[in-house]
Design an enzyme around this catalytic site. Sequence first.
Site, PDB file in Angstrom:
ATOM      1  N   THR A 188     -34.319  56.909   2.432  1.00  0.00           N
ATOM      2  CA  THR A 188     -33.071  56.783   1.680  1.00  0.00           C
ATOM      3  C   THR A 188     -32.972  55.394   1.064  1.00  0.00           C
ATOM      4  OG1 THR A 188     -30.655  56.932   1.802  1.00  0.00           O
ATOM      5  CG2 THR A 188     -31.785  56.078   3.737  1.00  0.00           C
ATOM      6  N   ARG A 189     -32.231  55.317  -0.046  1.00  0.00           N
ATOM      7  CA  ARG A 189     -31.906  54.033  -0.656  1.00  0.00           C
ATOM      8  C   ARG A 189     -30.398  53.924  -0.884  1.00  0.00           C
ATOM      9  NH1 ARG A 189     -32.052  56.811  -5.848  1.00  0.00           N
ATOM     10  NH2 ARG A 189     -30.637  55.360  -6.889  1.00  0.00           N
ATOM     11  N   HIS A 193     -23.784  59.441   3.956  1.00  0.00           N
ATOM     12  CA  HIS A 193     -22.464  60.047   4.009  1.00  0.00           C
ATOM     13  C   HIS A 193     -22.555  61.335   4.835  1.00  0.00           C
ATOM     14  CE1 HIS A 193     -21.027  57.032   1.258  1.00  0.00           C
ATOM     15  NE2 HIS A 193     -21.977  57.344   0.399  1.00  0.00           N
ATOM     16  N   HIS A 196     -25.518  63.715   4.196  1.00  0.00           N
ATOM     17  CA  HIS A 196     -26.828  63.248   4.665  1.00  0.00           C
ATOM     18  C   HIS A 196     -26.974  63.454   6.173  1.00  0.00           C
ATOM     19  CE1 HIS A 196     -25.891  60.637   1.095  1.00  0.00           C
ATOM     20  NE2 HIS A 196     -27.040  61.173   0.723  1.00  0.00           N
ATOM     21  N   GLY A 281     -35.991  66.033  -0.524  1.00  0.00           N
ATOM     22  CA  GLY A 281     -34.813  66.715  -1.044  1.00  0.00           C
ATOM     23  C   GLY A 281     -34.859  66.885  -2.549  1.00  0.00           C
ATOM     24  N   ARG A 282     -33.707  67.177  -3.096  1.00  0.00           N
ATOM     25  CA  ARG A 282     -33.586  67.376  -4.542  1.00  0.00           C
ATOM     26  C   ARG A 282     -33.830  66.051  -5.271  1.00  0.00           C
ATOM     27  NH1 ARG A 282     -30.095  66.935  -8.722  1.00  0.00           N
ATOM     28  NH2 ARG A 282     -29.991  68.669 -10.205  1.00  0.00           N
ATOM     29  N   ALA A 285     -36.573  60.421  -4.992  1.00  0.00           N
ATOM     30  CA  ALA A 285     -36.992  59.152  -5.615  1.00  0.00           C
ATOM     31  C   ALA A 285     -36.935  59.210  -7.143  1.00  0.00           C
ATOM     32  CB  ALA A 285     -38.390  58.736  -5.163  1.00  0.00           C
ATOM     33  N   VAL A 426     -22.701  22.298 -21.254  1.00  0.00           N
ATOM     34  CA  VAL A 426     -23.852  22.682 -20.436  1.00  0.00           C
ATOM     35  C   VAL A 426     -25.074  21.877 -20.846  1.00  0.00           C
ATOM     36  CG1 VAL A 426     -25.470  24.552 -19.931  1.00  0.00           C
ATOM     37  CG2 VAL A 426     -23.012  24.981 -19.879  1.00  0.00           C
ATOM     38  N   ALA A 468     -26.076  31.496 -28.312  1.00  0.00           N
ATOM     39  CA  ALA A 468     -26.803  32.684 -27.822  1.00  0.00           C
ATOM     40  C   ALA A 468     -27.196  33.602 -28.967  1.00  0.00           C
ATOM     41  CB  ALA A 468     -25.957  33.430 -26.790  1.00  0.00           C
ATOM     42  N   LYS A 505     -19.344  17.847 -37.123  1.00  0.00           N
ATOM     43  CA  LYS A 505     -20.478  17.002 -36.726  1.00  0.00           C
ATOM     44  C   LYS A 505     -21.527  16.854 -37.833  1.00  0.00           C
ATOM     45  CE  LYS A 505     -19.995  18.565 -31.926  1.00  0.00           C
ATOM     46  NZ  LYS A 505     -20.661  19.291 -30.819  1.00  0.00           N
TER      47      LYS A 505
END
Length: 582
Positions: A188-189, A193, A196, A281-282, A285, A426, A468, A505
């Site tokens: 499991t990852r 619940h 499971h 299971g279904r 992964a 920054v 950015a 500037k």
Amino acid sequence: MKPTSLLATGERAAELRELARTALSFDLSPRQLCDLELLLNGAFAPLTGFLGRADTARVAAEMRLASGALWPIPILLDVPAELAQRLGAGDPLCLRDAEGAILAILHVEDAWALERESIAEAVFGTLDRSHPGVAQLVEQAHPWAVGGRLEGLELPVHYDFLALRRTPAETRAEFERHGWTRVVGFQTRNPLHRSHVALTLEAARDADAHLLIHPAVGATKPGDVDHFTRVRCYEQALLHYPEGLAALALLPLAMRMGGPREAVWHGLIRRNFGCTHFIVGRDHAGPGRDSSGKPFYGPYAAQELFAGHAAEIGIEMLAFEERVFVPATGTYQARSTVPPGAEILELSGTELRRRLEAGEPLPDWYTFPEIAAELRRTHPARAHQGFTVFFTGLSGAGKSTLANALSVKLLERGGRPVTMLDGDLVRKNLSSELGFSRPHRDLNVRRIGWVASEVTRHGGVALCAPIAPYDALRKEVRGLISPHGGFLLVHVSTPLEVCETRDRKGLYAKARSGALPEFTGISDPYEVPEDADLVLDTSISPSESVARILAWLEAAGYLTATTATTATAAAPAIKAPASPAG
């Protein structure tokens, strides 16, 4: 056959440490550290090191090593080209962790340029970058790989949940000590619940076996619940199994989200840990849906591939259908067994995240109260999360003005600390050594993004106002911050000619004369964001712009809506004293 450790001991370990004194070194990434640990402790048996070119090619094409042994996922040590090209067959390469500790010596057998896209397509069946395994291999991995035999000196160091971190040899010894001869492994990852727990109890009953709850705690899918929270949830879930039936152990596996191939891989790993059965299971992964909305893999493709190789894997598959809750019976059932017309209840991952973000309760039929409480601790409602407002636009567009005005309004409201990350400030305090080449500008934006992610992660507000100019870096910053809280990209779309009139500037004049090379908007491009959450035209007043930002944050749930713009606006007026009669 029991897997063997690749760790050297005694005199051989001393010889390797002496060899490391003059060998080239490479610091492993977190993903590579996971792979190294599972190679060294025998979890990846029969592998004895990182794959070379011939093994990689055959694994990608046929799910087999050059020897013919079944192995579905390439275990690659990707390195920079300049390092790979300095290594020849027979050379030692010292592998270190981020702190410089020597973990292993790789005896180089092969160094080659990776054909990353062809490997990704063969292994994952797609080149869609929304697949985490594809994105990692094609976009993040180094372009070369080094293969060879490993000799280990020590396993990577962990400081968390030490009692739950067991090698294959330690896990097998625990099974023997308790007399467990039949063991069902559960990969499991996600937190466990009620569904499971019901499924694993059914599996243990069907197989007449004990249970090993064996979660992956290395890299999983972006956006997954962090492993610290998950392990606390697993510990709570374990209390809902009959005493002595189930054990919990952690697997430092960096998942590839490879669907059917990964299911076979998971089976081989659990065989090495001593499991006799394995639950598939279904969509085992699976990474979900591709960029067009189609599932990457069929719902039961993993079961089909596993079944075709079960004898060679050496472990019995327990195939399970998707479970749904049936209120009439108060139980979880396979979808196909529910009577026609019967009411069923389901809660998707998307709905679970929405409820957590909105501060709404999780249904009792879905999870246990203790697990809901753990999830709440780590995933507070949006009104209690940190967030970042990231302004982008040309020099002179008005980014700093809006950021400062927004800062004042947020501080006026209170509730969260506010951190200003203005581009000029920054550069003065964090990036003073950087110039204005594209690599330096990218590094400056990455630094801003990293600081903002830390502020956000700790529940504060970060207001960023760099130029950015590049879309890829803005997306990178969004991906860095979003897992920790809110992210609002604001494009301050002031036209270039207006920005030039505000040039206090004299930077635009210098750029026009050629005295200031690589200046955004003149000699270097500004890539207009197509994914901006708000586009603000500074022809409207700063107050109106800030009001729109606040409205967005309120609608998204990060701020509580208020009818008063200041604390005094809702206060009663102070009356002047009456004039004395006279």
